[in-house]
Design a protein around this motif. Structure first.
Motif, PDB file in Angstrom:
ATOM      1  N   MET A  80       2.309  -6.252  65.576  1.00 31.07           N
ATOM      2  CA  MET A  80       2.553  -7.447  64.782  1.00 31.07           C
ATOM      3  C   MET A  80       1.649  -7.456  63.552  1.00 31.07           C
ATOM      4  O   MET A  80       0.437  -7.350  63.667  1.00 31.07           O
ATOM      5  N   HIS A  81       2.246  -7.555  62.386  1.00 27.81           N
ATOM      6  CA  HIS A  81       1.616  -7.535  61.069  1.00 27.81           C
ATOM      7  C   HIS A  81       0.560  -6.443  60.908  1.00 27.81           C
ATOM      8  O   HIS A  81      -0.435  -6.605  60.185  1.00 27.81           O
ATOM      9  N   ALA A  82       0.771  -5.299  61.563  1.00 31.02           N
ATOM     10  CA  ALA A  82      -0.130  -4.166  61.400  1.00 31.02           C
ATOM     11  C   ALA A  82      -0.002  -3.586  59.991  1.00 31.02           C
ATOM     12  O   ALA A  82       1.087  -3.538  59.423  1.00 31.02           O
ATOM     13  N   ASN A  83      -1.130  -3.163  59.420  1.00 33.88           N
ATOM     14  CA  ASN A  83      -1.135  -2.557  58.091  1.00 33.88           C
ATOM     15  C   ASN A  83      -0.681  -1.099  58.199  1.00 33.88           C
ATOM     16  O   ASN A  83      -1.442  -0.232  58.617  1.00 33.88           O
ATOM     17  N   MET A  84       0.559  -0.818  57.770  1.00 35.68           N
ATOM     18  CA  MET A  84       1.121   0.520  57.934  1.00 35.68           C
ATOM     19  C   MET A  84       0.561   1.526  56.936  1.00 35.68           C
ATOM     20  O   MET A  84       0.762   2.732  57.083  1.00 35.68           O
ATOM     21  N   GLN A  85      -0.139   1.054  55.909  1.00 40.43           N
ATOM     22  CA  GLN A  85      -0.797   1.968  54.976  1.00 40.43           C
ATOM     23  C   GLN A  85      -2.114   2.502  55.525  1.00 40.43           C
ATOM     24  O   GLN A  85      -2.672   3.464  54.993  1.00 40.43           O
ATOM     25  N   ASP A  86      -2.579   1.886  56.557  1.00 40.95           N
ATOM     26  CA  ASP A  86      -3.923   2.179  57.043  1.00 40.95           C
ATOM     27  C   ASP A  86      -3.901   3.293  58.083  1.00 40.95           C
ATOM     28  O   ASP A  86      -3.592   3.071  59.255  1.00 40.95           O
ATOM     29  N   PHE A  87      -4.244   4.513  57.650  1.00 42.84           N
ATOM     30  CA  PHE A  87      -4.325   5.654  58.559  1.00 42.84           C
ATOM     31  C   PHE A  87      -5.801   5.927  58.854  1.00 42.84           C
ATOM     32  O   PHE A  87      -6.581   6.247  57.956  1.00 42.84           O
ATOM     33  N   ASN A  88      -6.153   5.758  60.113  1.00 42.03           N
ATOM     34  CA  ASN A  88      -7.542   5.882  60.508  1.00 42.03           C
ATOM     35  C   ASN A  88      -7.799   7.164  61.294  1.00 42.03           C
ATOM     36  O   ASN A  88      -6.932   7.645  62.028  1.00 42.03           O
ATOM     37  N   ASN A  89      -9.009   7.672  61.155  1.00 42.98           N
ATOM     38  CA  ASN A  89      -9.425   8.796  61.982  1.00 42.98           C
ATOM     39  C   ASN A  89      -9.439   8.367  63.432  1.00 42.98           C
ATOM     40  O   ASN A  89      -9.872   7.264  63.766  1.00 42.98           O
ATOM     41  N   LEU A  90      -8.994   9.261  64.302  1.00 45.62           N
ATOM     42  CA  LEU A  90      -8.907   8.919  65.713  1.00 45.62           C
ATOM     43  C   LEU A  90     -10.204   9.171  66.457  1.00 45.62           C
ATOM     44  O   LEU A  90     -10.453   8.568  67.488  1.00 45.62           O
ATOM     45  N   ASN A  91     -10.999  10.079  65.916  1.00 42.06           N
ATOM     46  CA  ASN A  91     -12.233  10.417  66.612  1.00 42.06           C
ATOM     47  C   ASN A  91     -13.299  10.808  65.605  1.00 42.06           C
ATOM     48  O   ASN A  91     -13.777  11.932  65.587  1.00 42.06           O
ATOM     49  N   ASP A  92     -13.653   9.875  64.750  1.00 36.99           N
ATOM     50  CA  ASP A  92     -14.620  10.105  63.688  1.00 36.99           C
ATOM     51  C   ASP A  92     -14.204  11.318  62.854  1.00 36.99           C
ATOM     52  O   ASP A  92     -13.119  11.352  62.321  1.00 36.99           O
ATOM     53  N   GLN A  93     -15.060  12.310  62.724  1.00 36.47           N
ATOM     54  CA  GLN A  93     -14.736  13.503  61.938  1.00 36.47           C
ATOM     55  C   GLN A  93     -14.007  14.555  62.755  1.00 36.47           C
ATOM     56  O   GLN A  93     -13.568  15.583  62.223  1.00 36.47           O
TER      57      GLN A  93
END
Length: 420
Positions: A201-214
């Motif tokens: 719900m209303h998640a920011n689809m532009q926001d791609f985050n690292n899954l495990n830091d580096q």
């Protein structure tokens, strides 16, 4: 918790007259076709609910929470365009998909929120925008194929990091996917998954985050169909020093049997980390079709644990007992929980209608009763329509950690999707 953890035509023409072959002008140079396949879809997604106890809009109690009121409604109009070429050069393929969202001015009179966003959580900041949802290259040699870049991952082969299709658009992953079928009746899949956006719900689809830091999360899946009608699938995920200095390991298995008159499946596994309470879960389901009516029964159990069951890129999980409630409030109902689901469906009125009843007993909810009713039809070969109603009644729920409350809620959803 982080959301972690894969199209020359050459023609020549001769005119036959009185038995003579009359030559015509030399044909034009062949038209070189690019080899690109283009497709896409347009979506209108609307949802309304009368809840005051589920934080679907980031607030505990909307100003106006009556069904179809502006304060209790959310909507998105979306557009996707994709291009795929399986052989751009020397066997190297490529694919790209761009996605866009807009409210079409509905926020001025009809809705106060969006189903998916492109920047932040306030509707003032998410009226329109877009992102690159897929961008990848492919290469294949004999029975081995490689796909690297931003892509969808299927639940059947990646049970803890997969693309969900219940919302406007699917979530995707920045990953490297390697598939091999050298072994008869066996598919081996290796994945290096390092970034993702998150459906919700209303998640920011532009926001791609690292899954495990580096670092990333690694996955290995083996699927075997050597035994007639039986599909066996096993997956292992590994995250080095995930969250802390200790490693994360996820083991999951699934066995599905199709006997024609009925289907049956079992699943189970564990999420293990030295610094958390391990999650152990089990599920089973059985289904049959009688007189054009499809019937099903499913059960799942999740122990009292830190993570519970989850999808690293969304709100549902691999458990057979997923319902609309899972989409709306993520894995809230999958900590220390037993869930039973009874389902039925049939083709009627030019489409398919299905209903489920679900009962959940968990540490977050003393008991929850849920009823979902979904009707889906194809108005044309390209245009599909789905209508859904969900009713939830819970004794206890505390989503904001500000005191337990109980209550009931109605949800209504309408989705039109045009594929081209």
């Amino acid at each position: 918790m982080k959301k972690i953890v894969l199209l020359s035509v050459v023609a020549s023409t001769m005119i036959m007259a009185g038995g003579d072959i009359v030559p015509v002008a030399a044909p034009a140079a062949p038209v070189e076709v690019s080899g690109w396949d283009f497709s896409g879809n347009a979506v209108v997604f609307y949802q309304t609910d009368d809840t005051t106890w589920i934080t679907s809009r980031g607030v505990t109690s909307p100003v106006d929470n009556s069904l179809f009121s502006q304060g209790a409604s959310a909507a998105d109009a979306g557009f996707q365009l994709r291009a795929v070429n399986k052989d751009v050069f020397a066997g190297i393929g490529a694919g790209m998909e761009v996605s866009g969202l807009a409210t079409l001015g509905l926020e001025n009179w009809m809705v106060s929120d969006v189903m998916q966003s492109v920047d932040g959580t306030s509707i003032d900041n998410v009226i329109s925008g877009g992102w690159i949802s897929q961008l990848y290259v492919t290469y294949g040699v004999n029975n081995t194929s490689l796909k690297a870049g931003r892509q969808e991952l299927p639940q059947s082969l990646s049970p803890f990091a997969y693309s969900e299709d219940w919302n406007v658009f699917k979530n995707t992953f920045d990953s490297v996917l390697l598939v091999n079928t050298d072994i008869p009746d066996t598919t081996l899949v290796g994945a290096y998954v390092y970034r993702a956006n998150a459906n919700g719900m209303h998640a920011n689809m532009q926001d791609f985050n690292n899954l495990n830091d580096q670092d990333a999360v690694y996955m290995l899946t083996a699927q075997n169909k050597s035994i007639t009608n039986l599909t066996l699938t096993g997956s292992w995920y590994y995250g080095s020093e995930y969250l802390t200095t200790n490693d994360l390991n996820i083991l999951w298995g699934d066995a599905a049997y199709d006997a024609g008159m009925f289907t049956a499946a079992i699943q189970g596994g564990a999420v293990m980390h030295d610094d958390i309470d391990d999650t152990k879960a089990f599920g089973a389901k059985i289904g049959t079709t009688m007189s054009d009516i499809t019937l099903g029964l499913a059960y799942s159990n999740v122990n009292d644990s830190t993570f519970g069951m989850f999808n690293l890129g969304g709100t549902t999980s691999v458990l057979y007992t997923n319902t609309v409630a899972n989409q709306l409030v993520a894995n809230t109902f999958e900590f220390d929980a037993d869930k039973f689901v009874v389902s039925a469906g049939t083709n009627v009125l030019g489409g398919n209608i299905s209903g489920i009843y679900a009962y959940t007993d968990s540490s977050y909810t003393d008991s929850t009763n849920e009823f979902d009713l979904v009707y889906a039809t194809n108005l044309t070969s390209s245009l599909g329509l789905s209508l859904a109603y969900a009713y939830l009644d819970t004794d206890v729920v505390d989503l904001d950690n500000d005191g337990a409350v109980g209550g009931s809620a109605n949800f209504i959803r309408a989705v039109a999707r045009y594929n081209f």
